[in-house]
Design an enzyme around this catalytic site. Structure first.
Site, short mmCIF file in Angstrom:
data_model
loop_
_atom_site.label_atom_id
_atom_site.label_comp_id
_atom_site.label_asym_id
_atom_site.label_seq_id
_atom_site.Cartn_x
_atom_site.Cartn_y
_atom_site.Cartn_z
N ASP A 9 0.85 -1.18 0.00
CA ASP A 9 0.00 0.00 0.00
C ASP A 9 0.89 1.24 0.00
O ASP A 9 1.80 1.35 0.83
CB ASP A 9 -0.90 0.02 1.23
CG ASP A 9 -1.97 -1.07 1.19
OD1 ASP A 9 -1.95 -1.88 0.24
OD2 ASP A 9 -2.81 -1.11 2.10
N ASP A 42 -15.28 -3.56 -1.61
CA ASP A 42 -14.96 -3.34 -0.20
C ASP A 42 -16.25 -3.15 0.56
O ASP A 42 -17.10 -2.34 0.16
CB ASP A 42 -14.08 -2.09 -0.04
CG ASP A 42 -12.87 -2.11 -0.96
OD1 ASP A 42 -12.34 -3.21 -1.21
OD2 ASP A 42 -12.46 -1.04 -1.44
#
Length: 238
Positions: A8, A130
């Protein structure tokens, strides 16, 4: 089961968030390219990259870092975060990215995915779904929609998508175990390659996912906090 070490990126650095909160951030490296090389040296055969800045900005921000990773490793890479146009998808694929993950726009404008799978190889287009309490979250997890994860997965399948990254936001970065039940249900109800994301903390978590027929798992914080050894995991589960 395909394992995907996660990288990330925020402000050009390798970081991890907890439950998707940008004010709950920990920096693990100033150079994500070094991290990518490290995971590959430990047996990674596919990398999962997220441009966190891009997720908020709505366009790729860490493009130069993504390019550096693609050019530095010999394994395929999938990338998500702020990719919301045909041009952005094309740009990522031209960098050498294997798969492009579409999150926010897949939820807000599902027809956009139909356009992408018609223009590009469906293998290259991944839906990033998500969820918070089963409902799809968008825009860097800042907002929650009214559509369920299963409804969106089925729509994505109808539009030609074959791979879905499913993140249970409540588990993300918590090392509390993945939502095995929800991921298994999505896998069985859709027949898609549902890639589990969020909460993997140990070898037993990976075993549970594999034993339930889940085809992929993203591993993030457990690797960075040394709760799980990638080389051992690849040897046992991939």
């Amino acid at each position: 089961m395909q394992l995907y070490p996660a990288i990330d990126m925020k402000d050009g650095r390798c970081v991890r968030l907890t439950q998707g909160l940008f004010d709950n951030l920990k920096v693990y490296s100033e150079d994500p390219v070094d991290i990518a090389k490290m995971w590959v040296s430990q047996g990674a055969t596919f990398l999962h990259l997220v441009d966190l800045d891009g997720a908020l900005a709505g366009q790729s921000v860490n493009r130069s870092v993504i390019r550096g990773i693609v050019e530095s490793v010999s394994v395929p890479v999938q990338v998500g975060g702020g990719i919301r146009s045909h041009e952005a998808v094309k740009s990522m694929l031209e960098l050498g990215v294997r798969r492009v993950i579409i999150g926010t726009r897949a939820a807000k404008e599902p027809e956009f995915i139909r356009e992408l799978t018609a223009r590009f190889d469906p293998e290259q287009i991944v839906a990033g779904i998500d969820a918070k309490d089963g409902l799809v979250a968008v825009e860097g997890w800042e907002k929650v929609s009214s559509i369920t994860a299963l409804e969106l997965c089925l729509r994505m399948k109808e539009y030609g998508v074959r791979h879905v990254v499913y993140t249970d936001i409540s588990r993300d970065g918590m090392l509390s175990g993945p939502n095995v039940e929800a991921t298994e249900k999505l896998t069985k109800d859709t027949g898609l390659d549902i890639i589990a994301s969020g909460g993997v903390s140990c070898m037993d978590d990976l075993r549970k996912l594999r034993d339930r027929g889940i085809r992929g798992a993203i591993i993030g914080k457990a690797l960075y906090e040394k709760k799980l050894d990638l080389k051992e995991a690849v040897g046992r589960f991939q």
